[in-house]
Write a protein that holds these residues in place. Structure first.
Motif: not given
Length: 274
Positions: A76-89
């Protein structure tokens, strides 16, 4: 021009490095982190030794090998996470739930491009969930596909499925032609033209799957099952692996046995939906 947000990129594979370079090109102050030290540091970025140092940025972009590699890093130290890691829905949805529970602003995205295209209009970035796409403009052309955080991953895998099936079919065809000495450069132009013609048929096929109206006077499934049997036999006779044509034959034949023999190829979707 106002002061741009600081951005950290986690993961310095080919794609992660391309993302960091694109951000630098757009004037962002970029921090990078990688689990191992063997990856080079992109020019004009600041390398940190721990993820915790990277979390000080306004935005954290993750481009890691798997969600399993990403999961232990989330905090929760992350303010904004832009996740571009490939995975499943479902992996994307689970990460979105975690972000909501921990007060982290979240964007889930997928990159429909190769690293060399990042930062150009040729790179399409599909994203879902939060419509505020933040830094995605730096990477290419962002395209919001819906509020459900899992939709970007769903689009990604659906489109890649078409790509993999097409490439597999092409390589099977090149191998088949090659058994008689016909070179790829002789065959490929015809294959490319053929694919363009097939692409024009997709809207009509999609409409059939939606309406479930499969009546046809063009090419019934019965004919195609017979054709796939011949294709499988020909590959076997020429000494080739038959995994791809055999799998398609078996799928189409199951749809035939389910009563779709006189229907269009689109009716095969009913067997897939089972």
């Amino acid at each position: 021009m106002g002061i741009k947000k600081t951005v950290s990129v986690l993961g310095l594979g080919r794609m992660g490095s391309a993302l960091a370079t694109a951000l630098v090109g757009e004037g962002y102050e970029v921090t990078v982190w990688n689990r191992s030290e063997d990856k080079p540091t992109p020019a004009n970025t600041t390398r940190v030794k721990t993820p915790e140092e990277a979390f000080k940025s306004d935005v954290v972009v993750t481009c890691l090998s798997t969600y399993d590699a990403q999961q232990p890093l989330l905090t929760n130290e992350i303010k904004t996470l832009v996740n571009l890691t490939s995975g499943t829905p479902e992996q994307a949805r689970a990460t979105a739930r975690w972000a909501k529970d921990n007060g982290v602003e979240y964007v889930d995205g997928v990159i429909m491009a190769v690293p060399q295209q990042i930062g150009t209009p040729q790179a399409r970035i599909l994203f879902s969930g939060n419509e505020n796409h933040h830094v995605l403009d730096a990477f290419g052309e962002p395209f919001h596909v819906g509020e459900d955080a899992g939709l970007a991953a769903l689009y990604d895998l659906a489109l890649l499925g078409i790509m993999w099936a097409t490439f597999g079919g092409y390589l099977q065809a090149v191998a088949l032609m090659g058994t008689e000495g016909i070179a790829p450069e002789q065959f490929t132009p015809m294959a490319a033209d053929w694919l363009n013609e097939l692409g024009a048929m997709l809207p009509e096929m999609g409409a059939e799957t939606r309406s479930k109206s499969y009546e046809t006077d063009v090419s019934a499934l019965d004919i195609n099952v017979s054709g796939l049997r011949m294709l499988t036999d020909a590959n076997r006779e020429q000494g080739l692996d038959t995994t791809i044509p055999q799998a398609l034959h078996d799928l189409f034949e199951r749809a035939q046995r389910s009563g779709h023999g006189a229907h269009s190829i689109a009716s095969v979707i009913e067997e897939i939906r089972k």
